[in-house]
Design a protein around this motif. Structure first.
Motif, mmCIF file in Angstrom:
data_model
loop_
_atom_site.group_PDB
_atom_site.id
_atom_site.type_symbol
_atom_site.label_atom_id
_atom_site.label_comp_id
_atom_site.label_asym_id
_atom_site.label_seq_id
_atom_site.Cartn_x
_atom_site.Cartn_y
_atom_site.Cartn_z
ATOM 1 N N ASP A 491 3.920 71.748 -29.648
ATOM 2 C CA ASP A 491 5.203 71.047 -29.743
ATOM 3 C C ASP A 491 5.672 71.087 -31.191
ATOM 4 O O ASP A 491 4.859 71.198 -32.135
ATOM 5 N N SER A 492 6.996 70.966 -31.389
ATOM 6 C CA SER A 492 7.579 70.926 -32.731
ATOM 7 C C SER A 492 8.413 69.665 -32.874
ATOM 8 O O SER A 492 9.181 69.312 -31.977
ATOM 9 N N TRP A 527 6.788 69.342 -38.110
ATOM 10 C CA TRP A 527 5.381 69.206 -37.723
ATOM 11 C C TRP A 527 5.081 70.147 -36.558
ATOM 12 O O TRP A 527 5.855 70.223 -35.583
ATOM 13 N N ARG A 528 3.972 70.861 -36.666
ATOM 14 C CA ARG A 528 3.462 71.642 -35.538
ATOM 15 C C ARG A 528 2.343 70.827 -34.894
ATOM 16 O O ARG A 528 1.357 70.477 -35.557
ATOM 17 N N ILE A 529 2.492 70.518 -33.614
ATOM 18 C CA ILE A 529 1.567 69.625 -32.914
ATOM 19 C C ILE A 529 0.753 70.445 -31.914
ATOM 20 O O ILE A 529 1.307 71.046 -30.987
ATOM 21 N N PHE A 530 -0.561 70.491 -32.119
ATOM 22 C CA PHE A 530 -1.467 71.256 -31.268
ATOM 23 C C PHE A 530 -1.987 70.350 -30.152
ATOM 24 O O PHE A 530 -2.544 69.280 -30.421
ATOM 25 N N LYS A 531 -1.854 70.810 -28.908
ATOM 26 C CA LYS A 531 -2.322 70.024 -27.764
ATOM 27 C C LYS A 531 -3.219 70.871 -26.878
ATOM 28 O O LYS A 531 -3.024 72.081 -26.732
ATOM 29 N N GLN A 532 -4.205 70.203 -26.272
ATOM 30 C CA GLN A 532 -5.038 70.801 -25.231
ATOM 31 C C GLN A 532 -5.189 69.787 -24.106
ATOM 32 O O GLN A 532 -5.531 68.620 -24.366
ATOM 33 N N ASP A 533 -4.901 70.201 -22.890
ATOM 34 C CA ASP A 533 -4.957 69.311 -21.730
ATOM 35 C C ASP A 533 -4.123 68.050 -21.961
ATOM 36 O O ASP A 533 -4.513 66.945 -21.571
ATOM 37 N N GLY A 534 -2.994 68.214 -22.642
ATOM 38 C CA GLY A 534 -2.080 67.106 -22.873
ATOM 39 C C GLY A 534 -2.447 66.187 -24.005
ATOM 40 O O GLY A 534 -1.701 65.255 -24.325
ATOM 41 N N LYS A 535 -3.598 66.424 -24.668
ATOM 42 C CA LYS A 535 -4.049 65.554 -25.749
ATOM 43 C C LYS A 535 -3.816 66.231 -27.098
ATOM 44 O O LYS A 535 -4.101 67.421 -27.273
ATOM 45 N N VAL A 536 -3.311 65.456 -28.051
ATOM 46 C CA VAL A 536 -3.053 65.987 -29.386
ATOM 47 C C VAL A 536 -4.372 66.243 -30.105
ATOM 48 O O VAL A 536 -5.216 65.342 -30.236
ATOM 49 N N GLN A 537 -4.565 67.470 -30.562
ATOM 50 C CA GLN A 537 -5.763 67.843 -31.303
ATOM 51 C C GLN A 537 -5.566 67.710 -32.812
ATOM 52 O O GLN A 537 -6.435 67.230 -33.526
ATOM 53 N N ARG A 538 -4.405 68.119 -33.288
ATOM 54 C CA ARG A 538 -4.106 67.993 -34.721
ATOM 55 C C ARG A 538 -2.628 68.264 -34.945
ATOM 56 O O ARG A 538 -1.927 68.764 -34.054
ATOM 57 N N LYS A 539 -2.159 67.910 -36.174
ATOM 58 C CA LYS A 539 -0.775 68.154 -36.559
ATOM 59 C C LYS A 539 -0.757 68.889 -37.896
ATOM 60 O O LYS A 539 -1.599 68.640 -38.760
#
Length: 555
Positions: A491-492, A527-539
């Motif tokens: 996500d951005s 911000w670049r938002i990294f997600k896996q299985d709907g959960k935020v991993q890092r920004k």
């Protein structure tokens, strides 16, 4: 007569016996004690039994014995505990030194009649530990001589002057450290030995003013049979430097890595060049296309040939060609895990301007390129300098705060489109630089400019899978897709624009003036938002600062 001789002998014996007894009686009485008047570094241990003398020395000098030593060398100061240096105060040896000669007449005289004897503390040295610690210090201090060299900023030679080397005098340092311990010296200045470079500063300056300028004064012609290509002056300067030969002279040294892109296309027939394994998309699925061994430029041999030509003042080089393996073999391609589209981005533009030709040309070059796991992709490294021989044309670009016409202008739109494919694919951004002015067709804070040789656009495939780049276009758009194995949903998010700068109005004249419409400057955070299985991993945060574009009218 005999009686008289006996009396004389008795008198002599008595005379000798008196001093003997005067010496022997005190010596016997004082046996086992430190002679009176004995001091060790100000601590009086005279008249004490051995055990008491040792105890008094430990009390009197223990604090000083544990005090760190400050070792100063080459502008650096390191504080080390004596134990780290293998140094200890040896009280036993010190008392034994005090007892040595205790029964001599002078020692007995001091005990009977007064006087002092000053001794230095005895030091025990762990030579292996001291040597190791000084070696560790030397690694921080020692420096080999730096020979002079010449590089380029643009086409201007940049001189790096030679510099002497230095090395810690380890033997002298060991002696100085031993001498300083327990001797009221809080710091120890250690000496270094200097070693001169082979070349002189005057030779470096002479070459910079003469040969280094001549070397990039004109293009270099590369020849392979009937095929020819020019290595432009900017490309020469990018890969060229002058280095010391170890005998006091400077010689050219060329590295072709930064300029090889596109040379094979000009100097080796298409049917002879190697072909990397790649993929074609069939019904939404990647299918491997086979690799091919071919002929290509021998980069190492080319480096030597160009270096020798420049040293001899020649402007033409015969290009060495050799059998060349494909960068990606068919077998490797099948194991890269390229199975699905992981990101895609499209930017739009008006139809038919010269810049569109450049966008299409760079897309054709990059389309089908495979980035292996762990590999860093360089847009300049893959495409090379944009030139008319490969179909690029003149179009506007930003240079020194103004729009100017240059071959390859407009390719930054491709860089921006690829940057967003990298962004949403979740791959590592290595180098990107936003445009000086905000361009409304790009997402604010998510764009990249590019020129040759700098600024470059680089990203790293930090996944365990390969990445296939697919580039396609219409007359009004450019699209970049990445195919691999998906790892993240991205996500951005963007902040509001802040630190807004107003537009200024300018008027200029001249045949090369290009009007500028003007745009506010501002700062924006993305911000670049990294997600896996709907959960935020890092920004990951990107901050971009745009200058205000002037509104420029051309007379």
């Amino acid at each position: 007569m005999a009686s008289r001789r006996g009396r004389v002998a008795g008198i002599v014996a008595a005379v000798v016996a008196v001093p003997v007894l005067a010496y022997a009686v005190p010596a016997i009485a004082l046996a086992g004690d430190v002679p009176r008047g004995t001091r060790v570094d100000g601590v009086d241990i005279g008249g004490l039994p051995v055990a008491d003398a040792r105890a008094k020395l430990e009390r009197g000098l223990s604090q000083r014995a544990a005090r760190p030593l400050a070792l100063s060398v080459a502008g650096k100061t390191v504080r080390l505990a004596p134990s780290d240096l293998g140094l200890t105060f040896d009280t036993q040896a010190t008392v034994e030194a005090a007892l040595n000669g205790a029964s001599t007449p002078s020692a007995i005289a001091r005990s009977l009649f007064g006087g002092t004897r000053d001794l230095r503390p005895q030091v025990a040295v762990d030579e292996r530990r001291l040597t190791a610690k000084l070696a560790d210090l030397a690694r921080r201090v020692d420096a080999k001589p730096r020979e002079g060299s010449i590089r380029y900023r643009g086409l201007e030679p940049q001189v790096i002057l030679p510099k002497p080397g230095r090395a810690l005098d380890r033997a002298g340092a060991a002696g100085a450290v031993r001498e300083a311990y327990l001797n009221d010296r809080g710091s120890v200045a250690l000496k270094v030995r200097t070693s001169p470079p082979a070349g002189s500063a005057s030779e470096v300056k002479r070459v910079a003013d003469a040969l280094a300028r001549t070397a990039v004064a004109a293009p270099l012609t590369l020849v392979n049979g009937s095929k020819k290509a020019e290595l432009p002056t900017a490309g020469l300067a990018t890969g060229l430097r002058f280095v010391a030969d170890g005998q006091g002279r400077m010689t050219p040294l060329f590295d072709a890595r930064g300029v090889l892109a596109g040379l094979d296309d000009k100097l080796v027939a298409a049917g002879q060049r190697p072909k990397d394994a790649s993929f074609k998309i069939v019904n939404g699925k990647p299918q491997v296309t086979s690799a091919r061994v071919g002929r290509g430029i021998d980069a190492k041999a080319l480096n030597k040939a160009v270096s020798a030509a420049l040293a001899a003042g020649q402007r033409s080089v015969r290009v060495p060609v050799t059998e060349t393996q494909p960068r990606v073999s068919t077998a490797q391609a099948k194991k890269l895990g390229i199975k699905e589209k992981v990101s895609s981005f499209t930017t739009r533009h008006p139809c038919c301007a010269p810049r569109v030709t450049n966008i299409h040309r760079i897309a054709d070059i990059v389309d089908g390129y495979v980035v292996r796991p762990g590999e860093t992709f360089s847009l300049n490294g893959i495409v090379g300098k944009r030139d008319k021989a490969r179909g690029f044309v003149e179009a506007p670009m930003i240079l020194n705060n103004r729009f100017v016409n240059d071959v390859g202008g407009g390719v930054s739109q491709f860089a921006t489109t690829m940057f967003n494919a990298v962004f949403f694919g979740g791959f590592e951004d290595v180098q990107h630089m936003a445009h000086q002015y905000y361009i409304s067709r790009y997402p604010a804070g998510r764009e990249s400019t590019v020129s040759f040789p700098q600024p470059d656009f680089r990203w790293r495939n930090d996944s365990p899978y390969g990445v296939l780049i697919k580039a396609s276009y219409t007359s009004t758009s450019i699209t970049v897709q990445f195919w691999s194995t998906k790892r993240f949903d991205i996500d951005s998010q963007s902040s509001a624009r802040y630190d807004v700068k107003p537009i200024t109005t300018l008027t200029e004249s001249g045949p090369e003036c290009i009007a500028m419409g003007g745009a506010e400057g501002f700062t924006i955070d993305v911000w670049r938002i990294f997600k896996q299985d709907g959960k935020v991993q890092r920004k990951q945060k990107f901050r971009t600062v745009y200058a205000a574009e002037p509104r420029l009218t051309c007379k």
